[in-house]
Design an enzyme around this catalytic site. Sequence first.
Site, PDB file in Angstrom:
ATOM      1  N   GLY A  48       1.171  -1.511  -0.225  1.00 24.41           N
ATOM      2  CA  GLY A  48       0.325  -0.040   0.113  1.00 24.41           C
ATOM      3  C   GLY A  48       0.898   0.981  -0.306  1.00 24.41           C
ATOM      4  O   GLY A  48       2.346   1.214   0.200  1.00 24.41           O
ATOM      5  N   THR A  49       0.113   2.205  -1.171  1.00 30.16           N
ATOM      6  CA  THR A  49       1.263   3.474  -0.578  1.00 30.16           C
ATOM      7  C   THR A  49       0.763   4.385   0.080  1.00 30.16           C
ATOM      8  O   THR A  49       0.546   4.590   1.290  1.00 30.16           O
ATOM      9  CB  THR A  49       1.311   3.847  -1.788  1.00 30.16           C
ATOM     10  OG1 THR A  49      -0.048   3.521  -2.733  1.00 30.16           O
ATOM     11  CG2 THR A  49       2.520   2.606  -2.724  1.00 30.16           C
ATOM     12  N   THR A  50       1.024   5.615  -0.541  1.00 26.70           N
ATOM     13  CA  THR A  50       0.704   7.037  -0.680  1.00 26.70           C
ATOM     14  C   THR A  50      -0.689   7.757   1.014  1.00 26.70           C
ATOM     15  O   THR A  50      -2.201   7.169   0.658  1.00 26.70           O
ATOM     16  CB  THR A  50       0.168   8.691  -1.046  1.00 26.70           C
ATOM     17  OG1 THR A  50       1.360   7.899  -2.360  1.00 26.70           O
ATOM     18  CG2 THR A  50       0.686  10.161  -0.560  1.00 26.70           C
TER      19      THR A  50
END
Length: 271
Positions: A48-50
């Site tokens: 998962g990112t931002t």
Amino acid sequence: MEYTGSSFTAWLQADHPDLLPFGRAPLAAPWGQPQGGGSGAGTLAPHGTTILAMTYGGGVLMAGDRRATMGNVIASRHIEKVYPADSYSVLGVAGTAGIALDVMRLFQVELEHYEKIEGTLLSLEGKANRLGAMVRDNLPRAVQGLAVLPLFAGYDTTRAVGRIFSYDVTGGRYEEIEHHTVGSGSAFARGALKKLWRPHLTEEEAVRVAVESLFDAADDDAATGGPDAIRRLWPVIMTVGSAGHRRIPEHQLAEVCESVLAARSAVGREA
């Protein structure tokens, strides 16, 4: 059942360490790679990112995009990375998705268990410290490339303000002022926040700033998913204030995202 304290995580560590996200057997190294190599293990799991958080006039807001990646592949367009931790706090998770979600669920149970045992909510400082201990416990897996980097925010009822806490991979806890971002698109989202954030934003203004910042992150970071008008997929945005946590409803997010899209499309046509 020898442990009698108020920490659910400590009880599991004492009696059932195999049930903890970071208490299971070490991962085997991928074929042809040395044991403990971080890059190989890390590329096998969705990430998962931002995530971003900011204070505003009524409390604190946290937002996350919906994309998870596995190497150069989009593993999911529907993942949710922002969750309520308890009535007055929210948690965003970036890093290895499976472990991050397990840590998030364990943290939710930890806070609920403390409230049942002690009869009161844990202080915001106490919540932040306990989350740091969980991140520290995951360090052996982080060395394998399976890191979890949460972003924690909540409403401090004793000071009547929103507060934000970030962590490093060793569990180090840092209080952030005004706003903060984590994840692969964090640099681009932080650049937008520096330009758009100001003190005493209203909730509506803070939601708009969050959407603009995630747009900027998605524009430059392939691992960050922008608002998707075709699939009707919008970011997950939650606020926390004196009345507790609130998830911004889909119809409100749709209006904001479509307004931002229209404004940017108009600028593009003029250029």
